[in-house]
Design a protein around this motif. Structure first.
Motif, PDB file in Angstrom:
ATOM      1  N   ALA A  59      -4.163  88.042  -1.133  1.00 22.32           N
ATOM      2  CA  ALA A  59      -3.193  87.653  -2.384  1.00 22.32           C
ATOM      3  C   ALA A  59      -2.328  86.329  -1.763  1.00 22.32           C
ATOM      4  CB  ALA A  59      -2.263  88.736  -2.591  1.00 22.32           C
ATOM      5  N   ARG A  60      -2.359  85.252  -2.542  1.00 17.60           N
ATOM      6  CA  ARG A  60      -1.594  84.006  -2.447  1.00 17.60           C
ATOM      7  C   ARG A  60      -0.772  83.771  -3.480  1.00 17.60           C
ATOM      8  NH1 ARG A  60      -3.426  79.010  -0.191  1.00 17.60           N
ATOM      9  NH2 ARG A  60      -1.170  77.664   0.451  1.00 17.60           N
ATOM     10  N   SER A  61       0.692  83.978  -3.408  1.00 15.83           N
ATOM     11  CA  SER A  61       1.321  83.940  -4.371  1.00 15.83           C
ATOM     12  C   SER A  61       2.577  82.907  -4.072  1.00 15.83           C
ATOM     13  CB  SER A  61       2.223  85.018  -5.027  1.00 15.83           C
ATOM     14  OG  SER A  61       2.808  85.827  -3.853  1.00 15.83           O
ATOM     15  N   HIS A  62       2.578  82.396  -2.880  1.00  9.98           N
ATOM     16  CA  HIS A  62       3.438  81.426  -2.548  1.00  9.98           C
ATOM     17  C   HIS A  62       3.323  79.919  -2.550  1.00  9.98           C
ATOM     18  CE1 HIS A  62       4.393  85.577  -1.005  1.00  9.98           C
ATOM     19  NE2 HIS A  62       3.467  85.669  -0.331  1.00  9.98           N
ATOM     20  N   ARG A  63       4.108  79.164  -2.954  1.00  7.72           N
ATOM     21  CA  ARG A  63       3.972  77.715  -3.197  1.00  7.72           C
ATOM     22  C   ARG A  63       4.187  76.729  -2.087  1.00  7.72           C
ATOM     23  NH1 ARG A  63       7.274  79.786  -6.750  1.00  7.72           N
ATOM     24  NH2 ARG A  63       9.107  78.341  -5.891  1.00  7.72           N
ATOM     25  N   GLU A  64       3.194  75.805  -2.011  1.00 10.53           N
ATOM     26  CA  GLU A  64       3.451  74.893  -0.812  1.00 10.53           C
ATOM     27  C   GLU A  64       4.771  74.131  -0.875  1.00 10.53           C
ATOM     28  OE1 GLU A  64       0.498  73.416   1.319  1.00 10.53           O
ATOM     29  OE2 GLU A  64       0.045  75.367   1.390  1.00 10.53           O
ATOM     30  N   THR A  65       5.142  74.052  -2.114  1.00 12.89           N
ATOM     31  CA  THR A  65       6.490  73.242  -2.360  1.00 12.89           C
ATOM     32  C   THR A  65       7.698  74.211  -2.220  1.00 12.89           C
ATOM     33  OG1 THR A  65       6.129  73.555  -4.665  1.00 12.89           O
ATOM     34  CG2 THR A  65       5.266  71.404  -3.596  1.00 12.89           C
TER      35      THR A  65
ATOM     36  N   ASP B  84      -4.527  83.274   7.372  1.00 19.91           N
ATOM     37  CA  ASP B  84      -3.853  83.552   6.019  1.00 19.91           C
ATOM     38  C   ASP B  84      -2.334  83.362   5.897  1.00 19.91           C
ATOM     39  OD1 ASP B  84      -6.544  84.102   4.978  1.00 19.91           O
ATOM     40  OD2 ASP B  84      -6.308  86.166   5.284  1.00 19.91           O
ATOM     41  N   LEU B  85      -1.769  84.105   6.880  1.00 20.83           N
ATOM     42  CA  LEU B  85      -0.301  84.284   7.114  1.00 20.83           C
ATOM     43  C   LEU B  85       0.210  82.752   7.129  1.00 20.83           C
ATOM     44  CD1 LEU B  85       2.028  86.377   7.297  1.00 20.83           C
ATOM     45  CD2 LEU B  85       1.676  85.841   9.730  1.00 20.83           C
ATOM     46  N   VAL B  86      -0.411  81.916   8.036  1.00 20.09           N
ATOM     47  CA  VAL B  86       0.274  80.495   8.412  1.00 20.09           C
ATOM     48  C   VAL B  86      -0.254  79.782   7.100  1.00 20.09           C
ATOM     49  CG1 VAL B  86       0.240  78.703   9.866  1.00 20.09           C
ATOM     50  CG2 VAL B  86      -0.254  80.909  10.785  1.00 20.09           C
ATOM     51  N   THR B  87      -1.315  79.774   6.480  1.00 14.79           N
ATOM     52  CA  THR B  87      -1.538  79.084   5.271  1.00 14.79           C
ATOM     53  C   THR B  87      -0.601  79.409   4.074  1.00 14.79           C
ATOM     54  OG1 THR B  87      -3.951  79.160   6.070  1.00 14.79           O
ATOM     55  CG2 THR B  87      -3.321  78.492   3.715  1.00 14.79           C
ATOM     56  N   GLY B  88      -0.420  80.671   4.120  1.00 16.16           N
ATOM     57  CA  GLY B  88       0.547  81.226   2.857  1.00 16.16           C
ATOM     58  C   GLY B  88       1.923  81.144   2.905  1.00 16.16           C
ATOM     59  N   ASN B  89       2.590  80.533   4.295  1.00 11.49           N
ATOM     60  CA  ASN B  89       3.810  80.491   4.522  1.00 11.49           C
ATOM     61  C   ASN B  89       4.138  79.149   5.193  1.00 11.49           C
ATOM     62  OD1 ASN B  89       5.081  83.381   3.937  1.00 11.49           O
ATOM     63  ND2 ASN B  89       3.058  83.763   4.876  1.00 11.49           N
ATOM     64  N   VAL B  90       4.600  78.373   4.261  1.00 10.26           N
ATOM     65  CA  VAL B  90       4.456  77.006   4.884  1.00 10.26           C
ATOM     66  C   VAL B  90       5.644  76.667   5.800  1.00 10.26           C
ATOM     67  CG1 VAL B  90       6.392  76.183   2.907  1.00 10.26           C
ATOM     68  CG2 VAL B  90       4.586  74.426   3.798  1.00 10.26           C
ATOM     69  N   THR B  91       6.806  77.477   5.926  1.00  7.75           N
ATOM     70  CA  THR B  91       7.653  77.122   6.865  1.00  7.75           C
ATOM     71  C   THR B  91       7.121  77.489   8.395  1.00  7.75           C
ATOM     72  OG1 THR B  91       9.688  78.361   7.932  1.00  7.75           O
ATOM     73  CG2 THR B  91       8.174  79.731   7.127  1.00  7.75           C
ATOM     74  N   LEU B  92       5.598  78.175   8.580  1.00 10.04           N
ATOM     75  CA  LEU B  92       5.308  78.261   9.649  1.00 10.04           C
ATOM     76  C   LEU B  92       4.401  77.009  10.192  1.00 10.04           C
ATOM     77  CD1 LEU B  92       3.831  82.096   9.410  1.00 10.04           C
ATOM     78  CD2 LEU B  92       5.811  81.203  10.368  1.00 10.04           C
ATOM     79  N   ARG B  93       4.202  76.238   9.373  1.00  8.13           N
ATOM     80  CA  ARG B  93       3.707  74.880   9.693  1.00  8.13           C
ATOM     81  C   ARG B  93       4.400  73.524   9.550  1.00  8.13           C
ATOM     82  NH1 ARG B  93       0.794  73.793   4.873  1.00  8.13           N
ATOM     83  NH2 ARG B  93       0.487  75.896   3.896  1.00  8.13           N
TER      84      ARG B  93
END
Length: 476
Positions: free
Chosen positions: A183-189, A65-74
């Motif tokens: 919870a997922r409130s962070h945008r991919e963009t 979830d952490l890596v999916t929700g924080n785009v900087t990690l990938r």
């Protein structure tokens, strides 16, 4: 017996996204170029205890979830054919996770195990162009997860957003343990949106104002910081000392209360005073690392920190005078610390062509403390107690380097009790003996100023502006 095994967690994002790098990404990329053969110096580690109730599956799901929700990690960074830095966020992949399982050891041993895991991960280099900038390990003891260890490349985060990331990881583990959907409130963009803002009209205006401030500071500081003849160097040219001091920590908080300023301002004024003893000019230009966390980007995990330029006036009185003189320049340094680093380089290069010599700012202060607020308890430390705390001070060698981008670099960390200050110098301009004295000189300056301020408050003695501060012998 401790065993180590590897597993992977699947990560699924929305789609591959690619675009120009942000100013913060470009700045940290440049830092990596200081040591092109050893990026490990800029790895960032964090570890925290996992609360009871979360099993290993819950923790691994939370990591995904952490890596999916924080785009900087990938996100990978690489230069295109023109040399411009670009970011590419992968849509999906598999993140390796190390599982470290211990036998039935005593609880007290677990901290050492976590520290060993963190140190081992710190020594593994990242390649920002080829892989994701994150490594993860889970410590399992007594059949349940006890700690999560994160190791990140600096191109993915800075000190402020690393704390945000840890808070999110803790919340995600709690959600998974409780069976709640994360919870997922962070945008991919969000990283591409930052880059778009920076290249737009408002971003360009922000950058232009910062560059004007830098150029003005450089014009007004006509002398090099270290103007004397170079010293003879024995061994590695760049050396570091580290002081761990509860007296320094308490004194900074006492002074902050006395003068109604931040503890960051106290450290900066104190370091300016100490550095002035080793320079001949009337003004010392220093870089100060600013977090640039305005409200619109406060929640985004990515590197935002950049250098501001602080024009320190040579101290002409006591620390109280230096604090007054430093406040305005410090505020301007932080106000003008967000800019296009390539355009700043171009502006400085143009000034160098006009003057016919290099214009480098080779002194820097990085205050990395998580909490820079004034502690009420520490701020009321009695002056007699400050004297007692000096006996707890530890000074040690903290490394040596053949190359570095700076001639004077101070990095400040702390916990609830100790200030942890490391100082790196170019021994062509500050001798190894003086390096050993600098941390203790700062400690002595701060303790003396705090004690004099206390005497002034209780009416027993007026503070002595510009009073001399003895240079203590090194205890390291």
């Amino acid at each position: 017996m401790t065993t180590v095994r590897m597993t992977t967690v699947p990560v699924i994002g929305e789609q591959v996204r690619e675009g120009p790098a942000t100013w913060g990404q470009r700045t940290t990329w440049r830092h990596l170029q200081w040591f092109p053969e050893d990026h490990r110096r800029f790895n960032m580690q964090e570890a925290f205890e996992i609360a009871p109730g979360a099993d290993l599956d819950a923790v691994l799901s939370a990591v995904a979830d952490l890596v999916t929700g924080n785009v900087t990690l990938r996100t990978r960074l690489s230069q295109d054919e023109s040399g411009a830095l670009r970011q590419r966020a992968e849509a999906s992949g598999a993140l390796p996770v190390e599982i470290v399982e211990t036998g039935d050891r005593e609880q007290a041993d677990l901290l050492a195990v976590v520290e060993g895991i963190s140190e081992r991960l710190r020594l593994l280099a990242f390649d920002p162009a080829l892989g994701w900038p994150l490594r993860v390990a889970v410590l399992v003891h007594g059949g349940r997860p006890r700690a999560l260890v994160l190791s990140l490349s600096h191109v993915a985060t800075d000190g402020v957003s690393l704390r945000v990331l840890v808070e999110r990881a803790q919340a995600l583990i709690a959600d998974r343990a409780a069976g709640r959907a994360p919870a997922r409130s962070h945008r991919e963009t969000e990283l591409l949106e930052i880059a778009a803002f920076e290249s737009g009209e408002t971003g360009r205006s922000l950058s232009d104002a910062a560059i004007r401030h830098w150029c003005r500071a450089l014009r007004e500081a006509s002398e090099p910081v270290f103007s004397g003849p170079p010293l003879e160097v024995t061994g590695a040219r760049y050396r570091s000392k580290r002081i761990r001091s509860s007296a320094l920590n308490a004194a900074v908080h006492v002074i902050a209360r006395q003068h109604r300023v931040s503890t960051a301002m106290v450290f900066l004024a104190g370091l300016s005073t100490v550095l002035a003893r080793h320079t001949g000019g009337s003004r010392v230009l220093m870089k100060v690392v600013a977090n640039n966390r305005t409200a619109d980007v406060a929640h985004i995990v990515c590197p935002m920190a950049q250098d501001g330029v602080f024009a320190a006036v040579r101290p002409s009185g006591g620390l109280d005078r230096t604090l007054r003189d430093s406040w305005g320049p410090a505020m301007r340094a932080h106000r003008h610390a967000r800019y296009d680093p390539d355009r700043l380089d171009e502006a400085i290069a143009e000034m160098e062509r006009e003057r016919g010599h290099a214009l480098g700012i080779t002194c820097c202060v990085n205050d990395r403390r998580r909490d820079q607020r004034t502690s009420s308890e520490l701020a009321h430390t009695p002056r007699e107690r400050l004297e007692e705390l000096l006996g707890d001070t530890e000074v040690e060698d903290a490394g040596s380097y053949e190359t570095h981008d700076l001639q004077f670099f101070a990095q400040i960390d702390s916990d609830e009790r100790f200030a942890d200050l490391s100082v790196t110098v170019d021994t062509r301009h500050i001798s190894r003996d003086d390096l050993g004295r600098i941390p203790l000189l700062l400690e002595s300056l701060m303790v003396r100023a705090a004690q004099e301020g206390e005497r002034s408050e209780d009416g027993t003695q007026e503070p002595r502006a510009g009073s001399s501060v003895p240079v203590p012998r090194s205890r390291g």
